[in-house]
Each structure stands twice: as structure tokens, then as C-alpha cells.
Write an enzyme that holds these catalytic residues in place. Structure first.
Site, short mmCIF file in Angstrom:
data_model
loop_
_atom_site.label_atom_id
_atom_site.label_comp_id
_atom_site.label_asym_id
_atom_site.label_seq_id
_atom_site.Cartn_x
_atom_site.Cartn_y
_atom_site.Cartn_z
N GLY A 131 1.52 5.23 0.64
CA GLY A 131 0.70 6.07 1.39
C GLY A 131 -0.15 5.35 2.45
N TYR B 184 -5.39 18.67 -10.39
CA TYR B 184 -5.67 17.46 -9.61
C TYR B 184 -6.91 16.57 -10.30
CZ TYR B 184 -7.76 14.70 -5.80
OH TYR B 184 -8.28 13.40 -5.13
N GLY C 291 -4.74 8.14 6.85
CA GLY C 291 -5.92 8.39 6.00
C GLY C 291 -6.47 6.88 5.61
N ILE D 291 0.86 -1.26 -0.03
CA ILE D 291 0.00 0.16 0.01
C ILE D 291 1.10 1.16 0.10
CG2 ILE D 291 -1.90 1.23 1.06
CD1 ILE D 291 -2.66 -1.21 2.57
#
Length: 308
Positions: free
Chosen positions: A41, A192, A45, A39
Site C-alpha cells: 500500500g 476494524y 497516505g 511496502i
């Protein structure tokens, strides 16, 4: 009386919103014993909540991020919550192509399995540049994961059936790609949006290329979550957004549910290359399903990261 109805309406709206925050659940109870999950990051979060959920199912979980101190702290929490000691850290900076290549070389030497790759890390709407002079959003959110996935494909194919899950966002619908300026870095939100659209095209073309080779791919919109993405902004903006996110955004644990669903559910394989939200397949705008654009982006990305 008017004041009474105003307060009643406000309270009703509040509780409806709180209920909506808790409506995303993966009900599949499949175990992942013997499986290895990477994974990016995964130290905060949605990534951290995903790590907890998959560690609870018995997976070996590898957290890849650039901040070792935060990663070590997160891993202690993940182990404590999951009672799974098979959670480790590997250093990776997605804003640096050399770091990605070194990470993959080390991974392929050290790790014999890769069953599930979760491309979770990302940066919000900021105007900045990577170490290789790509716009930060496009460079990290798309190109970094593009290179990482391609370099790890040999291990994913060896461990087939395997899956690649890439987090995107429903904001993809507000922009289209401009192949004259893929490195667009002018308006933060639009930059973004383009990177999130690129995640969707990447997933579709990866599924096409890997068809029949045991590797499937899924793009996931986790919802708008109460994560720490505002840390890139001013203190006043962070305070303002904390109020907004509390009222309207879902907890990270809820945001992780669709990621977990695409990790374990058997039925998702019928939607290889698909886009998921709320633990089910979701519709895309017609322009986001253009196979020609997906292929063109893949080829352009190969050139940019020097794979071609």
C-alpha cells in the site's frame, strides 16, 4: 467581551492542534544504501510518505499494491521528491490469497534482498468480504499480511538483520479477539479494532518465533492521519471527514515518522515485538500482551491461510 474570549479560545485551540500535528519526527539520519524495502500500500497516505523518506535515504523501494495506475503515478512522485530512481511497482492484492502466493513466488525469483518489510496496507471500518470469504478487515489487515510475511521469511532471514514493521492502531484497545468468530463482520468499527489487535499479537509472536534468527518485528500506531481512507464511504461523509481530519488529524508525513523510526533506529531492537507510537515505545493494555493468545492466533491464522 464573551465573544472575544470565545474567538480567542477557538484560535488558541486551532494553533495548538496545528502544532500537535507537527510534533512527530524521526531524528535518526541513518542511510539505507544497498537495502531493499517492500511496502504494501505504498501508493498513498502513510505508505507513500514512508516510501519517500526511505528512498531519500538511498533504499531500493518496492511498492506493492493492486492498482497499477495509482502505483505508477505515486512512483513518479516518489522519484521526483527523493531523486532516487530505484523505486518499482509489483502487483499485490491482499484480499486474494492466490495473488499473495503468486506475488511472493515472483518476488523470491526476482529480488535477491529483502531487508525491511513494511505491512502498511489496510482497509478501514467496512463490512465486505475478500475473495476467499474472509471479512475484509480481518482478511486484509491481518491474514493477508500474515501470509505475505511468512512466505517472505526465507529472504528476510537470508538478509538478516532484517525487520518487519506492521501498522496497527490504538483502537485495538476497544475489542478482544473471539476465537469462536475470528471472521467477525457485524459492526464495522469493532471489526476494524479486532484486526488491529491481531496486528499486535502477530508482531509479538513473529518476534518470538524469529528470536535469534536475525529478524525483528515492531507494531506501529502512526497516529490518526489525514489519509484517503474515507474513499470507501459516501460523498457527504467524505466532505464531513475532510473538515474533521483537517482539524484533528496529523499529516501523512507526520504519521510516517514512527514507521521510519522503527525502520532505521538501532535502539528499537531492544524492544523486539514492541508497540510504538510517536517515535518511542508505547504501553499496551494488559490483555494485548498475552503471549498465549498471540500463539493461539498464529496457529489459527496458519490454518486459515493453509500454511499448517
Amino acid at each position: 467581551m464573551y465573544l472575544f474570549y470565545t474567538i480567542l479560545a477557538a484560535l488558541s485551540s486551532f494553533f495548538v492542534l496545528k502544532w500537535m500535528k507537527r510534533r512527530r519526527f524521526c531524528t535518526d539520519v541513518k542511510r539505507l544504501d544497498g537495502k531493499t524495502v517492500l511496502i504494501t500500500g505504498g501508493n498513498s497516505g502513510v505508505g507513500k510518505e514512508t516510501a519517500v523518506a526511505l528512498a531519500l535515504r538511498g533504499a531500493r523501494v518496492i511498492i506493492a499494491c493492486r492498482d497499477e495506475d495509482r502505483a505508477r503515478k505515486a512512483i513518479r512522485e516518489i522519484k521526483a521528491r527523493s531523486h532516487n530512481m530505484n523505486v518499482i511497482f509489483m502487483e499485490l492484492d491482499l484480499a486474494n490469497m492466490r495473488s499473495i502466493r503468486e506475488f511472493c513466488k515472483s518476488y523470491l525469483q526476482r529480488e535477491k534482498r529483502l531487508d525491511i518489510l513494511i505491512n502498511n496496507a489496510g482497509v478501514p471500518s467496512i463490512l465486505n468480504w475478500t475473495d476467499d470469504n474472509f471479512s475484509m478487515c480481518f482478511g486484509v489487515n491481518h491474514l493477508g499480511h500474515f501470509l505475505l510475511t511468512n512466505l517472505l521469511l526465507p529472504r528476510l532471514k537470508e538478509c538478516a538483520p532484517s525487520r518487519v514493521i506492521t501498522l496497527t492502531c490504538s483502537s485495538y484497545k476497544y475489542q478482544k479477539l473471539d476465537f469462536q468468530d475470528l471472521n467477525y463482520n457485524l459492526f464495522p468499527f469493532l471489526t476494524y479494532c479486532r484486526s488491529k489487535l491481531a496486528n499486535i499479537y502477530f508482531t509479538q509472536e513473529l518476534a518470538h518465533i524469529m528470536e535469534g534468527k536475525g529478524v525483528t518485528a515492531y507494531a506501529v500506531h502512526p497516529g490518526y492521519v489525514q489519509s484517503n481512507w474515507t474513499c470507501h464511504y459516501s460523498f457527504l461523509y467524505q466532505m464531513f471527514m475532510k473538515v474533521i481530519t483537517f482539524m484533528f488529524f496529523i499529516p501523512c508525513e507526520a504519521g510516517a515518522q514512527t514507521v521510519v523510526y522503527c525502520t532505521v533506529a538501532d535502539e528499537v531492537t531492544a524492544h523486539n515485538g514492541g508497540y510504538f507510537s510517536d517515535c518511542r515505545p508505547a504501553k499496551l493494555k494488559p490483555f494485548a500482551k498475552d503471549a498465549g493468545v498471540a500463539k493461539k492466533l498464529w496457529e489459527a491464522s496458519e490454518r486459515l491461510v493453509k500454511l499448517a
